[in-house]
Write a protein that holds these residues in place. Structure first.
Motif, PDB file in Angstrom:
ATOM      1  N   THR A  78       0.795  -1.269   0.019  1.00 36.78           N
ATOM      2  CA  THR A  78       0.155  -0.072  -0.042  1.00 36.78           C
ATOM      3  C   THR A  78       0.822   1.160  -0.037  1.00 36.78           C
ATOM      4  O   THR A  78       1.821   1.355   0.897  1.00 36.78           O
ATOM      5  CB  THR A  78      -0.907   0.023   1.050  1.00 36.78           C
ATOM      6  N   LEU A  79       0.927   2.258  -1.069  1.00 33.11           N
ATOM      7  CA  LEU A  79       1.657   3.056  -1.284  1.00 33.11           C
ATOM      8  C   LEU A  79       0.728   4.487  -1.011  1.00 33.11           C
ATOM      9  O   LEU A  79      -0.083   4.846  -1.592  1.00 33.11           O
ATOM     10  CB  LEU A  79       2.318   3.074  -2.606  1.00 33.11           C
ATOM     11  N   TYR A  80       1.396   5.330  -0.014  1.00 34.20           N
ATOM     12  CA  TYR A  80       0.879   6.609  -0.018  1.00 34.20           C
ATOM     13  C   TYR A  80       1.154   7.511  -1.239  1.00 34.20           C
ATOM     14  O   TYR A  80       2.480   8.119  -1.261  1.00 34.20           O
ATOM     15  CB  TYR A  80       1.248   7.149   1.463  1.00 34.20           C
ATOM     16  N   ALA A  81       0.462   7.946  -2.180  1.00 35.02           N
ATOM     17  CA  ALA A  81       0.544   8.614  -3.341  1.00 35.02           C
ATOM     18  C   ALA A  81       0.064  10.258  -3.107  1.00 35.02           C
ATOM     19  O   ALA A  81       0.615  10.901  -3.596  1.00 35.02           O
ATOM     20  CB  ALA A  81       0.296   8.020  -4.558  1.00 35.02           C
ATOM     21  N   PHE A  82      -1.109  10.304  -2.516  1.00 33.41           N
ATOM     22  CA  PHE A  82      -1.678  11.502  -2.492  1.00 33.41           C
ATOM     23  C   PHE A  82      -2.613  11.711  -1.237  1.00 33.41           C
ATOM     24  O   PHE A  82      -3.524  10.814  -1.125  1.00 33.41           O
ATOM     25  CB  PHE A  82      -2.221  11.809  -3.876  1.00 33.41           C
ATOM     26  N   SER A  83      -2.480  12.490  -0.369  1.00 33.56           N
ATOM     27  CA  SER A  83      -3.016  12.594   0.947  1.00 33.56           C
ATOM     28  C   SER A  83      -4.104  13.467   0.613  1.00 33.56           C
ATOM     29  O   SER A  83      -4.102  14.425  -0.184  1.00 33.56           O
ATOM     30  CB  SER A  83      -2.098  13.033   2.214  1.00 33.56           C
ATOM     31  N   THR A  84      -5.362  13.421   1.480  1.00 33.10           N
ATOM     32  CA  THR A  84      -6.213  14.466   1.641  1.00 33.10           C
ATOM     33  C   THR A  84      -5.761  15.850   1.895  1.00 33.10           C
ATOM     34  O   THR A  84      -6.479  16.877   1.823  1.00 33.10           O
ATOM     35  CB  THR A  84      -7.376  14.015   2.744  1.00 33.10           C
ATOM     36  N   GLU A  85      -4.507  16.012   2.500  1.00 26.19           N
ATOM     37  CA  GLU A  85      -4.052  17.157   2.848  1.00 26.19           C
ATOM     38  C   GLU A  85      -3.062  17.656   1.623  1.00 26.19           C
ATOM     39  O   GLU A  85      -2.657  18.953   1.546  1.00 26.19           O
ATOM     40  CB  GLU A  85      -3.162  17.082   4.138  1.00 26.19           C
ATOM     41  N   ASN A  86      -2.915  16.981   0.846  1.00 28.21           N
ATOM     42  CA  ASN A  86      -1.798  17.317  -0.230  1.00 28.21           C
ATOM     43  C   ASN A  86      -2.794  18.215  -1.377  1.00 28.21           C
ATOM     44  O   ASN A  86      -1.971  18.984  -1.968  1.00 28.21           O
ATOM     45  CB  ASN A  86      -1.495  16.195  -0.972  1.00 28.21           C
ATOM     46  N   TRP A  87      -3.917  18.582  -1.097  1.00 31.22           N
ATOM     47  CA  TRP A  87      -4.600  19.602  -1.717  1.00 31.22           C
ATOM     48  C   TRP A  87      -4.007  21.077  -1.621  1.00 31.22           C
ATOM     49  O   TRP A  87      -4.307  21.759  -2.167  1.00 31.22           O
ATOM     50  CB  TRP A  87      -6.110  19.403  -1.609  1.00 31.22           C
ATOM     51  N   LYS A  88      -3.556  21.155  -0.340  1.00 30.90           N
ATOM     52  CA  LYS A  88      -3.161  22.600   0.059  1.00 30.90           C
ATOM     53  C   LYS A  88      -1.932  22.986  -0.711  1.00 30.90           C
ATOM     54  O   LYS A  88      -1.531  24.207  -0.395  1.00 30.90           O
ATOM     55  CB  LYS A  88      -2.644  22.308   1.469  1.00 30.90           C
ATOM     56  N   ARG A  89      -1.265  22.163  -1.363  1.00 30.64           N
ATOM     57  CA  ARG A  89      -0.179  22.395  -2.304  1.00 30.64           C
ATOM     58  C   ARG A  89      -0.490  23.446  -3.360  1.00 30.64           C
ATOM     59  O   ARG A  89      -1.592  23.453  -3.760  1.00 30.64           O
ATOM     60  CB  ARG A  89       0.629  21.427  -2.786  1.00 30.64           C
ATOM     61  N   PRO A  90       0.385  24.221  -3.833  1.00 35.07           N
ATOM     62  CA  PRO A  90      -0.006  25.105  -5.056  1.00 35.07           C
ATOM     63  C   PRO A  90      -0.564  24.394  -6.158  1.00 35.07           C
ATOM     64  O   PRO A  90      -0.243  23.184  -6.230  1.00 35.07           O
ATOM     65  CB  PRO A  90       1.562  25.684  -5.374  1.00 35.07           C
ATOM     66  N   SER A  91      -1.602  25.108  -6.906  1.00 37.46           N
ATOM     67  CA  SER A  91      -2.483  24.264  -7.761  1.00 37.46           C
ATOM     68  C   SER A  91      -1.655  23.709  -8.903  1.00 37.46           C
ATOM     69  O   SER A  91      -1.922  22.843  -9.414  1.00 37.46           O
ATOM     70  CB  SER A  91      -3.302  25.318  -8.150  1.00 37.46           C
ATOM     71  N   LEU A  92      -0.448  24.350  -9.248  1.00 37.93           N
ATOM     72  CA  LEU A  92       0.484  23.773 -10.339  1.00 37.93           C
ATOM     73  C   LEU A  92       1.095  22.367 -10.100  1.00 37.93           C
ATOM     74  O   LEU A  92       1.074  21.470 -10.665  1.00 37.93           O
ATOM     75  CB  LEU A  92       1.608  24.916 -10.546  1.00 37.93           C
ATOM     76  N   GLU A  93       1.485  22.387  -8.441  1.00 36.09           N
ATOM     77  CA  GLU A  93       2.036  21.193  -8.269  1.00 36.09           C
ATOM     78  C   GLU A  93       0.820  20.109  -8.163  1.00 36.09           C
ATOM     79  O   GLU A  93       1.061  18.699  -8.756  1.00 36.09           O
ATOM     80  CB  GLU A  93       2.717  21.039  -6.799  1.00 36.09           C
ATOM     81  N   VAL A  94      -0.395  20.396  -7.820  1.00 35.75           N
ATOM     82  CA  VAL A  94      -1.458  19.401  -7.386  1.00 35.75           C
ATOM     83  C   VAL A  94      -1.916  19.005  -8.981  1.00 35.75           C
ATOM     84  O   VAL A  94      -1.817  17.635  -9.447  1.00 35.75           O
ATOM     85  CB  VAL A  94      -2.643  20.165  -6.824  1.00 35.75           C
ATOM     86  N   SER A  95      -1.723  20.032  -9.856  1.00 27.18           N
ATOM     87  CA  SER A  95      -2.357  19.332 -11.453  1.00 27.18           C
ATOM     88  C   SER A  95      -1.123  18.561 -11.963  1.00 27.18           C
ATOM     89  O   SER A  95      -1.440  17.826 -12.701  1.00 27.18           O
ATOM     90  CB  SER A  95      -2.814  20.661 -12.296  1.00 27.18           C
ATOM     91  N   PHE A  96       0.163  18.830 -11.685  1.00 25.98           N
ATOM     92  CA  PHE A  96       1.325  18.109 -12.080  1.00 25.98           C
ATOM     93  C   PHE A  96       1.084  16.662 -11.423  1.00 25.98           C
ATOM     94  O   PHE A  96       0.920  15.533 -12.582  1.00 25.98           O
ATOM     95  CB  PHE A  96       2.531  18.478 -11.643  1.00 25.98           C
ATOM     96  N   LEU A  97       0.686  16.447 -10.254  1.00 21.47           N
ATOM     97  CA  LEU A  97       0.581  15.268  -9.526  1.00 21.47           C
ATOM     98  C   LEU A  97      -0.628  14.439 -10.374  1.00 21.47           C
ATOM     99  O   LEU A  97      -0.431  13.394 -10.460  1.00 21.47           O
ATOM    100  CB  LEU A  97       0.232  15.434  -8.094  1.00 21.47           C
ATOM    101  N   MET A  98      -1.625  15.220 -10.576  1.00 26.11           N
ATOM    102  CA  MET A  98      -2.614  14.168 -11.241  1.00 26.11           C
ATOM    103  C   MET A  98      -2.416  13.847 -12.653  1.00 26.11           C
ATOM    104  O   MET A  98      -2.789  12.830 -12.872  1.00 26.11           O
ATOM    105  CB  MET A  98      -4.055  15.487 -11.265  1.00 26.11           C
ATOM    106  N   GLN A  99      -1.827  14.909 -13.523  1.00 23.26           N
ATOM    107  CA  GLN A  99      -1.548  14.311 -14.624  1.00 23.26           C
ATOM    108  C   GLN A  99      -0.398  13.160 -14.678  1.00 23.26           C
ATOM    109  O   GLN A  99      -0.517  12.203 -15.429  1.00 23.26           O
ATOM    110  CB  GLN A  99      -0.805  15.272 -15.449  1.00 23.26           C
ATOM    111  N   LEU A 100       0.444  13.362 -13.661  1.00 26.91           N
ATOM    112  CA  LEU A 100       1.651  12.219 -13.342  1.00 26.91           C
ATOM    113  C   LEU A 100       0.893  10.759 -12.992  1.00 26.91           C
ATOM    114  O   LEU A 100       1.103   9.676 -13.716  1.00 26.91           O
ATOM    115  CB  LEU A 100       2.298  12.439 -12.324  1.00 26.91           C
ATOM    116  N   MET A 101      -0.151  10.978 -12.201  1.00 29.93           N
ATOM    117  CA  MET A 101      -0.893   9.714 -11.837  1.00 29.93           C
ATOM    118  C   MET A 101      -1.476   9.183 -13.256  1.00 29.93           C
ATOM    119  O   MET A 101      -1.362   7.756 -13.198  1.00 29.93           O
ATOM    120  CB  MET A 101      -1.825   9.915 -10.905  1.00 29.93           C
TER     121      MET A 101
END
Ligand code: IPE
Ligand code: IPE
Ligand code: MG
Length: 228
Positions: A53-76
């Protein structure tokens, strides 16, 4: 190699710092982190581990800058697409924990497709924790118990957590140097063996991982009882 550990959880931390130390932006670290997921998943598969079980994105990680969040979404989304042949080749089943509702329909579709395509695989189950938080998981479990008017015993709570299909967690590893759980598997961690390493996730090596698995074999798990 034969390890008694059945279910490993990993808090994959340190991607950002890994990149910053190389004067790159944080996304570069997340790319390297995704590559490491690949490597460690293959190792677990080879070692006969049942669940990772790999922790890839937490419920708190939405607090990051929107550019980083959208990069993570694309990466996933990209990661899942690229990963499918490897999952098929290695008989690995793909699953998730966490609330997928806030994700884009493209990502949700890719998640669903990966789950369906690998559902019959009988080797390792790779579980990605996506928009996962232990508090959110607990609240959703309690609400389901209320909905069905079920008395909340420890067993019933456990049966309604996201991790119910994957059994108890044996060990939790956190890379990146911080000694905390950051809202990862709090209920399940009750008697898990904990390992913390300062190694940043993209630098986490097969050797270090094997060392942890070997160390796990030496630990005496008493569950509040006495030895022997
Ligand atoms: C973990 O690495 C990956 C995610 C949380 C998505 P970080 O991005 O937290 O990296 P650091 O901790 O800032 O180095
Ligand atoms: C934990 O790392 C979450 C993931 C690895 C996905 P964080 O970087 O978000 O945790 P904190 O903020 O240091 O506690
Ligand atoms: Mg971090």
């Amino acid at each position: 190699m034969n390890f008694s550990c059945q279910h490993i959880g990993i808090i994959m931390d340190g991607n950002g710092r890994w990149a910053e130390r190389r004067d790159k932006n944080r996304s570069f670290g997340h790319e390297a982190g995704a590559q490491k997921v690949r490597e460690i998943t293959q190792l677990c598969s080879r070692f006969g581990i049942r669940y990772l079980t790999l922790y890839a994105f937490s419920t708190e990680n939405w607090k990051r800058p929107s550019l980083e969040v959208s990069f993570l979404m694309q990466l996933m989304t990209k990661y899942l697409k690229n990963e499918l042949p490897l999952l098929i080749e290695n008989n690995i089943r793909f699953e998730t924990i966490g609330d997928l509702n806030p994700f884009s329909s493209a990502l949700k579709k890719q998640i669903q497709l990966t789950k369906e395509t690998t559902a019959h695989h009988t080797g390792l189950t790779q579980v990605l924790a996506l928009n996962y938080g232990a508090h959110d998981e607990m609240i959703r479990a309690i609400n389901r118990l209320r909905e069905y008017d079920i008395t909340p015993t420890a067993e019933q709570i456990e049966n309604h957590l996201d991790t119910a299909p994957f059994g108890k967690i044996d060990m939790i590893i956190r890379t990146g140097g911080d000694i905390r759980l950051s809202n990862f598997l709090l209920w399940q961690a009750a008697y898990a063996e904990l390992f913390f390493t300062s190694t940043l996730w993209p630098d986490f090596s097969a050797d270090e991982f094997m060392g942890i698995l070997e160390n796990f074999e030496l630990r005496e798990r008493r569950y509040g009882g006495l030895n022997g």
